[in-house]
Design an enzyme around this catalytic site. Sequence first.
Site, mmCIF file in Angstrom:
data_model
loop_
_atom_site.group_PDB
_atom_site.id
_atom_site.type_symbol
_atom_site.label_atom_id
_atom_site.label_comp_id
_atom_site.label_asym_id
_atom_site.label_seq_id
_atom_site.Cartn_x
_atom_site.Cartn_y
_atom_site.Cartn_z
ATOM 1 N N ASP A 400 16.074 36.386 30.341
ATOM 2 C CA ASP A 400 16.817 35.780 31.433
ATOM 3 C C ASP A 400 18.258 35.657 30.937
ATOM 4 O O ASP A 400 18.490 35.345 29.771
ATOM 5 C CB ASP A 400 16.250 34.401 31.757
ATOM 6 C CG ASP A 400 17.065 33.693 32.822
ATOM 7 O OD1 ASP A 400 17.277 34.296 33.879
ATOM 8 O OD2 ASP A 400 17.488 32.554 32.574
ATOM 9 N N THR A 547 18.696 38.751 36.019
ATOM 10 C CA THR A 547 19.719 37.788 36.410
ATOM 11 C C THR A 547 19.845 37.732 37.923
ATOM 12 O O THR A 547 19.558 38.708 38.622
ATOM 13 C CB THR A 547 21.093 38.143 35.798
ATOM 14 O OG1 THR A 547 22.057 37.180 36.222
ATOM 15 C CG2 THR A 547 21.543 39.530 36.214
ATOM 16 N N ASP A 594 14.304 30.008 29.986
ATOM 17 C CA ASP A 594 14.470 28.600 29.650
ATOM 18 C C ASP A 594 13.283 27.749 30.082
ATOM 19 O O ASP A 594 13.270 26.545 29.869
ATOM 20 C CB ASP A 594 15.765 28.043 30.250
ATOM 21 C CG ASP A 594 15.786 28.131 31.776
ATOM 22 O OD1 ASP A 594 14.733 28.436 32.365
ATOM 23 O OD2 ASP A 594 16.847 27.892 32.371
#
Length: 744
Positions: A400, A547, A594
């Site tokens: 990511d 993204t 994340d």
Amino acid sequence: MKEHEHAPAKKPETKPAHDEVAKKAYDIYVKEGRPQGHEVQNWLEAESKMPHAGADHHAHMAADFRKRFWISLIVTLPILVLSPMLQTLTGLREAIHFPGDTYVLFGLSSAVFWYGGWPFLKGFFGEVKSRRPGMMTLISVAIATAYLYSSAVVFGLTGKMFFWELASLIDIMLLGHWIEMKSVMGASRALEELAKLMPSDAHKLMPDGSVKDVPLGELAVNDKVLIKPGEKVPADGVIVAGESSVNEAMLTGESSPVTKKNGGKVIGGSINGEGSLTIEVKGTGKDSFLSQVIDLVKQAQESKSKTQDLADKAALALTIVALGSGVITLIVWLVFMGKNFAFAIERTVTVMVIACPHALGLAVPLVVAVSTALAAKNGLLIRNRVSFEGARKLQAIIFDKTGTLTEGRFGVTDTLVLAQDIDEETLRKYAASVDANSEHPIAKAIAAASEQKLPVENFKSIPGKGAEGRVEGKEVKVVSPGFLREQNIGFTDQRVEPLQAQGKTVVFVIVDGKVKGAMALADIVRPEAKQAIAALKALNIRCMMLTGDNKATAKWVSDQIGLDEYFAEVLPQDKAAKVKEVQSRGVLVAMTGDGVNDAPALAQADLGIAIGAGSDVAVETADVILVRSNPLDVVAILKLSRATYRKMVQNLLWATGYNVVAIPLAAGVLYSWGVLLTPALGAVLMSASTVIVAVNARLLRLKAEPKSEAKTEPKPESKAEPKPEAKAEPKPEAKAEPEPVAQK
């Protein structure tokens, strides 16, 4: 291409295997290492789930083996003196012999058999009860056969006594288990140190302003605690007063002290530096970072390894082979070779002793224990061992972008000087001074571009366009391209369009009505990202990026760090589908994110890696959790996976290869060449093989990647030439764009 069907990630098993290190009393919860600040009930519940409840069980076992060894060794000395065979060999038979010495020999040998051999006999009954014959079965059958046969000789049976061989065999087995236990205990040392990080008490700030020293167990959420210089942080919390540097090395693997100030988070167990801090407690007991780390490590160590399944089956098969080989050896020497029963029994006992599957049983779980502890010490937390071990086969990894390859914050990447009467430093200083008064994310990034700030008069915001103010008597405006178009302010410089084509946000600095310069901003690429991608490519892993940003921004980041492929404008809910799309190419894929809106993608991937978890390590969908936001840790976890597998293979090859050679030798295949192993020598070889496996596991190391020398901000591209095919219209009202952190 072959369609790749991917099963959802499974939660790791928590049922410990019989042959895991847990069976050898490997507990990470040692009594003296239990953090005193944790609620006793929570820790007792955790300990009760371990294979051997009672935190110091393996230390007790090591002490027990040591005690039995020394006592048995002392009793063995007179056994050696009274042994008829040794008396004859030394020529002292007539001098030492006395009436009834055989019964004394029997009595002493019985003491060694029942006292020194009891751990093995007890283990034998346990294995029979569970219908899982193993090492204890072989040892018990061997020593019981030698003892019963020798006892029968004492009371009238014609034959040879094996009392000195029996005693020396038991001594060596006790010594081997003692040494092995110490080796196993060494594997947990890193976790024991981790568990000992918590201090015994804390300086609690009372409502009346006084300070009271209280045990950690009395701390509650929202309590205020004073931490003096050099002291350990007693609980997870947030700084409400003070500034200091904090050493979190043992918790996160971050070697350099981290500067902490008001509002910053601190982790219980870290060490305060030069300043005093006052914190508000946010996590205690089972909710603390340290407790979560220990739980994760325990869970990983108990999860069943696929390689361990193979080792378990091999150990069971070896036990059966050893018992069968013992019977065959007895029959061959008695029936076909014409040897006496005493010789055949000695060969049989040696075969069963030397074939004990001890090394095979420890080959994998010791490596598991060492690698898990090593990873935790470096801020790499393994939740799912099966996925972690499979990481060695990875062919592609998807990152990511925001917060993983980039810092998730705007920063100035390029400064263009568009006039002859101003330099870059002055331009940055003017822009930073004006924007220091604004709260807009882009304005904050520009303000951070210069350490020098000048006084600003008549500051005011230009809604959606920028800000302005008087600096050193000059009217300074920091504005978007849209403001230039509205005011019909023209300029010509071919360096601006390529920056806009890269998806960067470009703002202009106007001084006294004239355009003096431009500044390009973008999500700052992490300085370690390029090095991490290069290291992954060296491992033959294809590197990709997901993204939500536009293609121009994605291409710029990709070019900066050298990615093989990127997917732009991907919505959070579509990330898992992209992972599955890559898997459909027939490759094993890791996903690094994340752990927030990346959760479905982490679960879909063959290996889900949550990066930058910080003190929040409860990321349910991740197989591996990286405490730091450092892409190089992704390289470290993959290298550790490969190194762990190599150690497992080395141990399994040694454990199986040893038996292939040792069993025939014990059976006496080289007897005609004068090579014959005694039961005691067989015990030495068996114990040595086990210790070699234990030592080899502890030699596992995690080689750190050299630190990148890259600066925080990418190198400016002020001299970039325009690219005709990359032309794009300037983005109007650039300052009104959303903050990049929200784009995933």
